[in-house]
Design an enzyme around this catalytic site. Structure first.
Site, short mmCIF file in Angstrom:
data_model
loop_
_atom_site.label_atom_id
_atom_site.label_comp_id
_atom_site.label_asym_id
_atom_site.label_seq_id
_atom_site.Cartn_x
_atom_site.Cartn_y
_atom_site.Cartn_z
N ASP A 23 49.82 41.13 69.97
CA ASP A 23 48.14 40.95 70.21
C ASP A 23 47.64 40.17 68.84
O ASP A 23 48.05 40.62 67.96
CB ASP A 23 47.82 42.03 70.27
CG ASP A 23 46.48 41.99 70.77
OD1 ASP A 23 45.66 40.42 71.89
OD2 ASP A 23 45.12 42.87 70.49
N SER A 24 46.98 40.13 68.42
CA SER A 24 46.42 39.08 67.42
C SER A 24 45.16 40.45 66.80
O SER A 24 44.94 40.71 65.60
CB SER A 24 43.84 39.27 67.65
OG SER A 24 43.54 40.19 68.53
N TYR A 27 41.41 36.19 67.57
CA TYR A 27 41.96 34.94 67.66
C TYR A 27 41.39 34.12 68.96
O TYR A 27 40.74 32.72 69.14
CB TYR A 27 43.53 34.91 68.81
CG TYR A 27 44.94 35.54 67.90
CD1 TYR A 27 44.82 35.22 67.01
CD2 TYR A 27 45.65 35.19 69.59
CE1 TYR A 27 46.06 36.03 66.40
CE2 TYR A 27 46.70 35.52 68.44
CZ TYR A 27 47.05 35.99 67.12
OH TYR A 27 48.18 35.93 66.22
N GLY A 28 40.35 35.20 69.58
CA GLY A 28 39.17 34.26 70.37
C GLY A 28 38.77 33.26 70.73
O GLY A 28 38.07 32.18 71.79
N CYS A 86 48.02 39.83 75.04
CA CYS A 86 47.29 39.57 74.60
C CYS A 86 46.28 38.38 75.71
O CYS A 86 47.18 37.48 76.01
CB CYS A 86 46.84 38.53 73.01
SG CYS A 86 45.43 37.60 72.08
N ASN A 87 45.14 38.10 75.85
CA ASN A 87 44.59 37.54 77.21
C ASN A 87 44.14 36.51 77.02
O ASN A 87 44.59 35.15 77.31
CB ASN A 87 43.22 37.72 78.32
CG ASN A 87 43.44 39.39 78.67
OD1 ASN A 87 43.05 39.90 78.66
ND2 ASN A 87 43.57 38.77 80.23
N THR A 88 43.79 35.72 75.21
CA THR A 88 43.89 34.60 74.44
C THR A 88 44.81 34.31 74.44
O THR A 88 45.18 32.84 74.72
CB THR A 88 42.93 35.23 73.52
OG1 THR A 88 41.85 35.83 73.51
CG2 THR A 88 42.38 33.83 73.07
N CYS A 114 40.27 41.24 78.26
CA CYS A 114 40.71 41.34 76.71
C CYS A 114 41.38 42.39 76.55
O CYS A 114 40.38 43.43 77.47
CB CYS A 114 39.48 40.56 75.59
SG CYS A 114 39.96 41.02 73.95
N THR A 115 42.16 42.51 75.92
CA THR A 115 42.74 43.83 75.85
C THR A 115 42.12 44.36 74.60
O THR A 115 42.70 45.43 74.64
CB THR A 115 43.86 43.56 75.56
OG1 THR A 115 44.70 42.22 74.76
CG2 THR A 115 45.12 43.11 76.67
N HIS A 116 41.50 44.24 74.15
CA HIS A 116 40.42 45.02 73.27
C HIS A 116 39.65 46.21 73.94
O HIS A 116 39.49 46.96 73.41
CB HIS A 116 39.78 43.67 72.27
CG HIS A 116 40.64 43.65 70.31
ND1 HIS A 116 41.50 43.18 70.94
CD2 HIS A 116 40.45 43.94 69.29
CE1 HIS A 116 41.82 43.01 69.80
NE2 HIS A 116 41.26 43.43 68.73
N1 DGL Z 1 43.14 40.83 72.82
C1 DGL Z 1 43.10 39.75 72.83
C2 DGL Z 1 42.92 39.52 74.55
O1 DGL Z 1 43.49 39.99 75.14
C3 DGL Z 1 41.74 38.39 71.61
C4 DGL Z 1 40.69 39.02 71.26
C5 DGL Z 1 41.01 38.05 70.04
O2 DGL Z 1 41.34 38.27 69.06
O3 DGL Z 1 39.56 37.10 70.42
O4 DGL Z 1 41.81 38.39 74.30
#
Ligand code: DGL
Length: 261
Positions: free
Chosen positions: A10-11, A42-43, A73-75, A184-186
């Site tokens: 993930d990011s 990353y988003g 990471c979804n992104t 988003c996984t966060h």
């Molecule tokens: N946790 C990530 C996701 O699922 C990335 C969030 C990010 O870095 O902006 O999208």
């Protein structure tokens, strides 16, 4: 049988929400987690940058002997998984997809809220899935502005974070959403806060952790990559940031209390 680790990246810290689901569902599997940390978030970055970071992460996980990669990471999934699959044709990848389908199939109010990063909401996967339900379900989408930073800073319980979350969640609830999808996984690290805001309303918050763990289990089985039964799993954490960040990854992975999912 194959006792090599599953690679998870993930990011930053967010993919640990997926890591927890994998650990619970697959207790014999070793997990090598790479939380970039240096390039997070990353988003809001360009697709080219996200692809470059994703390739670096995958290369690092493969160099460290991983047998399968979970893009936690979804992104990165939205922007790069297709590219990764082409580039590493002999490696199995599991990507993250927002739980739009289960939300749309179970909503009673006919209104579903989806929270994700800007890149994920623009992604082909999200647009395709949501268009399948567009005639029956109203899908409200919003970027969780500042959510990733709040989780990265371990600020899940702060007043500032509560204000940020209320700002996007309350309009969805007011519009009648009874399913909130965490794309988003966060964001699962903010679930406790969200549930407090939701209060007694009959609203369900959905993430993709358990579904990803099920998909990973199936792929391991189909490819003959499962670890031995009784294999003692090892959990290793890596980052492109520094040792302090690596320790934070490890700490958050095993932390209970406020960040518990
Ligand atoms: N946790 C990530 C996701 O699922 C990335 C969030 C990010 O870095 O902006 O999208």
């Amino acid at each position: 049988m194959d006792n090599r680790p599953i690679g998870v990246f993930d990011s930053g810290l967010g993919g640990l929400s997926v890591w927890r689901s994998l650990r619970e569902a697959l207790p014999c599997e070793s997990l090598l987690y790479l939380g970039d940390g240096k390039n997070c978030p990353y988003g809001s970055r360009s697709a080219d940058e996200i692809r470059r970071f994703s390739v670096e992460a995958v290369r690092c996980l493969l160099d460290n002997g991983c047998k399968l990669i979970v893009v936690a990471c979804n992104t990165a999934t939205a922007v790069a998984v297709k590219y990764l699959r082409e580039m590493y044709a002999d490696i199995q990848f599991v990507g993250l997809e927002p739980a739009v389908k289960p939300a749309c199939l179970t909503t009673r109010s006919g209104v579903v809220g989806v929270l994700a990063t800007a890149r994920s909401l623009e992604g082909e996967l999200f647009l395709r899935t949501s268009s399948l339900y567009a005639d029956k379900v109203k899908i409200l989408k919003a970027v969780g502005e500042g959510f990733v930073e709040a989780v990265e800073n371990n600020a899940e319980d702060s007043h500032e974070t509560e204000t940020l979350v209320r700002r996007v969640l309350e309009p969805m609830l007011d519009a009648g959403a009874d399913r909130i999808v965490l794309g988003c996984t966060h964001y699962p690290f903010l679930r406790t806060l969200m549930e407090r805001i939701i209060g007694s309303r009959d609203v369900e918050v959905l993430d993709s952790g358990a579904a990803v763990a099920r998909r990973t289990a199936l792929l391991l089985e189909q490819s003959g990559l499962c670890a031995d039964e009784g294999h003692t799993a090892e959990y290793v954490f890596m980052t492109f940031a520094d040792e302090d960040y690596r320790r934070r990854l490890e700490g958050k992975a095993f932390a209970k209390e406020k960040t518990e999912l």
